[in-house]
Design an enzyme around this catalytic site. Sequence first.
Site: not given
Length: 315
Positions: A35, A304
């Site tokens: 993303h 993440y």
Amino acid sequence: MSVQPPDGAHPQLAVDIVDRLEWVSGLYPGYRRAHAKGACYRAVFLPTGAAAEYTTAAHLQGDPVPATVRFSNFSGNPYIWDRTRSARGLSVAFHLPGGVATDLVSVSQPVFVAATPQAFRNFLEAAEPNMFTGSPDPEVVRKYATEHTEAMRGLRAVKNTPIPVSYATLRYWAVHAFVWLDKMRRRTAVRYRWEPEAGVQQLSDERAAEKAPTYLSDELTERLASTTVAFQLKVQIAEPGDPTDDCTVLWPHDRTEITVGRLLVTGPVEDQAKWDKRMFDPTRLVPGIELSDDPVLRFRSQVYAVSHGRRTQGK
């Protein structure tokens, strides 16, 4: 300014997954490993109150909640053209009093390609680009998916995802199950979905081929100049026996569903550079919501953290 821990401070599997995300999309220092192409916008969330009997979560009660949203394309390549057939993302940070925030991360497909972190790592290995073509070998990917039916379900979902008219005309799923807790600590498993009030609208391949490389962000800017973009937050409530530990499997469509709020996106954030550095983490929760036993969900914060640490260090 906080200093991110080195990769060695994280589980090796999380490091391996980020490494393989870099191999699949390419390495673009300073950008998200997935993303990468996206932008943030101001928003407000208006709860309906329908969730109050199931959860004490502050942002799902009755008062309006300021929010920041990020629309994005799935790839880790920040220069990918918008007109490609791929998953898109909608991440929402709900801002509560006292500097508290909770995130809801969703994508434009209802299931994931792997049921465990190790399986996702293996899938990324199968999707590694061929050194001569620069693209994944379709035979290798097909063989992997044939041997792993959950990957086939996820790939089929990607193949069927629309090429959208707008970020505002896509349906987005949070994919994982979460657990709501009410005032009596009773537990209810749920899944989230954002339903676009503009309706799901898609482009044919032919129409998409005519679009500019940045048409999604351009269209959203034009749309927000004259109106707000709205989504309804739908929540599916599990029944006994519905799996909460497998994000590759859907629950039956006849499960009870409630509308718990309305998201209104009003315009771009003033400080895009600041917000682009933010990590939207689906495990960042508030009292009244807990993680389910989904191993992919529980592992996402580790992946993440590795990705965020690298990009904030310009890697």
